[in-house]
Design an enzyme around this catalytic site. Structure first.
Site, PDB file in Angstrom:
ATOM      1  N   ASN A   1       0.873  -1.181   0.000  1.00 47.62           N
ATOM      2  CA  ASN A   1       0.000   0.000   0.000  1.00 47.62           C
ATOM      3  C   ASN A   1       0.906   1.225   0.000  1.00 47.62           C
ATOM      4  OD1 ASN A   1      -1.816   2.031   0.383  1.00 47.62           O
ATOM      5  ND2 ASN A   1      -2.390   1.445   2.476  1.00 47.62           N
TER       6      ASN A   1
ATOM      7  N   LYS B   1       0.079   4.279  -0.313  1.00 44.77           N
ATOM      8  CA  LYS B   1      -0.547   5.485   0.252  1.00 44.77           C
ATOM      9  C   LYS B   1      -0.306   6.667  -0.699  1.00 44.77           C
ATOM     10  CE  LYS B   1      -0.138   3.333   4.738  1.00 44.77           C
ATOM     11  NZ  LYS B   1       0.023   3.436   6.181  1.00 44.77           N
TER      12      LYS B   1
ATOM     13  N   HIS C   1      -9.465   1.542   5.126  1.00 49.72           N
ATOM     14  CA  HIS C   1      -8.169   1.712   5.789  1.00 49.72           C
ATOM     15  C   HIS C   1      -8.336   2.654   6.983  1.00 49.72           C
ATOM     16  CE1 HIS C   1      -4.008   2.766   6.556  1.00 49.72           C
ATOM     17  NE2 HIS C   1      -3.685   1.673   5.890  1.00 49.72           N
TER      18      HIS C   1
ATOM     19  N   GLU D   1      -6.653   5.016   7.950  1.00 48.93           N
ATOM     20  CA  GLU D   1      -6.441   6.424   7.594  1.00 48.93           C
ATOM     21  C   GLU D   1      -7.710   7.021   6.986  1.00 48.93           C
ATOM     22  OE1 GLU D   1      -2.796   5.692   5.454  1.00 48.93           O
ATOM     23  OE2 GLU D   1      -1.875   5.145   7.360  1.00 48.93           O
TER      24      GLU D   1
ATOM     25  N   GLU E   1      -5.205  -4.467  10.805  1.00 45.62           N
ATOM     26  CA  GLU E   1      -4.177  -3.439  10.950  1.00 45.62           C
ATOM     27  C   GLU E   1      -4.400  -2.674  12.254  1.00 45.62           C
ATOM     28  OE1 GLU E   1      -2.304  -2.460   6.872  1.00 45.62           O
ATOM     29  OE2 GLU E   1      -3.874  -1.009   7.278  1.00 45.62           O
TER      30      GLU E   1
ATOM     31  N   GLY F   1       2.881   2.503  10.809  1.00 46.12           N
ATOM     32  CA  GLY F   1       3.850   3.581  10.640  1.00 46.12           C
ATOM     33  C   GLY F   1       4.615   3.928  11.904  1.00 46.12           C
TER      34      GLY F   1
ATOM     35  N   SER G   1       3.686  -1.919  10.361  1.00 47.43           N
ATOM     36  CA  SER G   1       5.140  -1.992  10.539  1.00 47.43           C
ATOM     37  C   SER G   1       5.741  -3.349  10.165  1.00 47.43           C
ATOM     38  CB  SER G   1       5.515  -1.615  11.980  1.00 47.43           C
ATOM     39  OG  SER G   1       5.159  -0.262  12.241  1.00 47.43           O
TER      40      SER G   1
HETATM   41  P1  13P Z   1       3.230   0.555   7.662  1.00 46.44           P
HETATM   42  O1  13P Z   1       3.699  -0.754   7.070  1.00 46.44           O
HETATM   43  O2  13P Z   1       3.965   1.741   7.152  1.00 46.44           O
HETATM   44  O3  13P Z   1       3.144   0.485   9.146  1.00 46.44           O
HETATM   45  O4  13P Z   1       1.714   0.769   7.135  1.00 46.44           O
HETATM   46  C1  13P Z   1       0.803  -0.258   7.270  1.00 46.44           C
HETATM   47  C2  13P Z   1      -0.422   0.082   6.518  1.00 46.44           C
HETATM   48  O5  13P Z   1      -1.162   0.981   6.894  1.00 46.44           O
HETATM   49  C3  13P Z   1      -0.696  -0.662   5.285  1.00 46.44           C
HETATM   50  O6  13P Z   1      -1.961  -0.380   4.792  1.00 46.44           O
END
Ligand code: 13P
Length: 255
Positions: A9, A11, A95, A97, A167, A173, A213
């Site tokens: 992903n 983003k 997601h 976010e 997640e 992150g 992560s």
């Molecule tokens: P990270 O791998 O950067 O923690 O992000 C995970 C994520 O949100 C994947 O959709």
């Protein structure tokens, strides 16, 4: 035996040129991988270019979101049909976010899941708890609610074909991944909830992948847990070699 899914992903990262260069590099590095589904999720602007760069390979393309209407006066939104037209066959939905920065509700997630299925896009539905919810022992209840409300009105056949991404928000992150045991507990609970709602066959078929992560160093211990069927990777998916290492570690028989 469920085929593992290793999904990147990106983003809000990568120009079209950067996305195409990544895809060209990755396709070489994973050209012998036939026992895992590898998915790239570029920003909307690069979906078509990545799909073109992946043509003739087994790489799948996902949108990072969609809107549930098929067309109309919805400035800024992208429908399932438009995503398919650009070359996507998967779509990430709900997601954290989107849920937390853009106010997406479980009802919106459900409308998007149904729109994706109606257009034969495979949804990758994200669920996960906040740190506060985990610390107050509400993790499994939150996951139950997100699954129940996000998957309302699906058939067992549809539920079996989904990809669910667990997640935990505190792991995204942050460099602080869930431990394999924490993730396995959540995944087993998600699968039990799916079994309750859709029956044993659908629950056994549905891929439940972990995100938060994930690194080349951590994928193997996560993916060998019985209910973890791969990973949704943010930061570590931005570099083709690192993502290829994650693919290698997430395969049933790692190389
Ligand atoms: P990270 O791998 O950067 O923690 O992000 C995970 C994520 O949100 C994947 O959709």
């Amino acid at each position: 035996m469920r085929t593992p899914v290793l999904a990147a992903n990106w983003k809000m990262h990568k120009t079209i040129d950067e996305a195409v260069a990544f895809t060209a590099a990755l396709r070489e590095q994973v050209k012998d991988v036939t026992d895992a589904e590898i998915i790239l999720s570029p920003p909307f602007t690069a979906v078509r270019a990545v799909a073109d760069a992946a043509r003739g390979t087994r790489l799948g393309i996902a949108g990072q979101d969609l809107f549930w209407e098929t067309q109309g006066a919805f400035t800024g939104e992208v429908s399932a049909g438009l995503l398919k037209d650009a070359g996507a066959t998967y779509v990430i939905i709900g997601h954290s976010e989107r849920r937390h920065l853009f106010g997406e509700t479980d009802a919106a997630v459900n409308a998007k899941v149904r729109a994706a299925l109606a257009s034969a896009l495979t949804p990758i539905i994200c669920v996960g708890e906040t740190l506060e919810e985990r610390e107050s022992n509400r993790t499994l209840a939150v996951l139950d609610r997100q699954i129940a409300e996000g998957l309302t009105e699906l058939t067992a056949e549809e539920a079996g074909g989904l990809i669910v991404a667990y997640e935990p928000i505190w792991a995204i992150g942050t460099g602080r991944s869930a431990t394999p045991a924490q993730a396995q507990e959540a995944h087993a609970s998600i699968r039990a909830r799916l079994e309750q709602a859709f029956g044993r066959d659908a629950a056994a078929r549905c891929r439940v992948i972990y995100g938060g992560s994930v690194k080349p160093e951590s994928i193997r211990k996560l993916s060998t847990q019985p209910d973890i069927d791969g990973a949704l990777v943010g930061g570590a998916s931005l570099d083709p070699s690192r993502f290829a290492q994650i693919v290698a570690g997430g395969r049933p028989t790692p190389v």
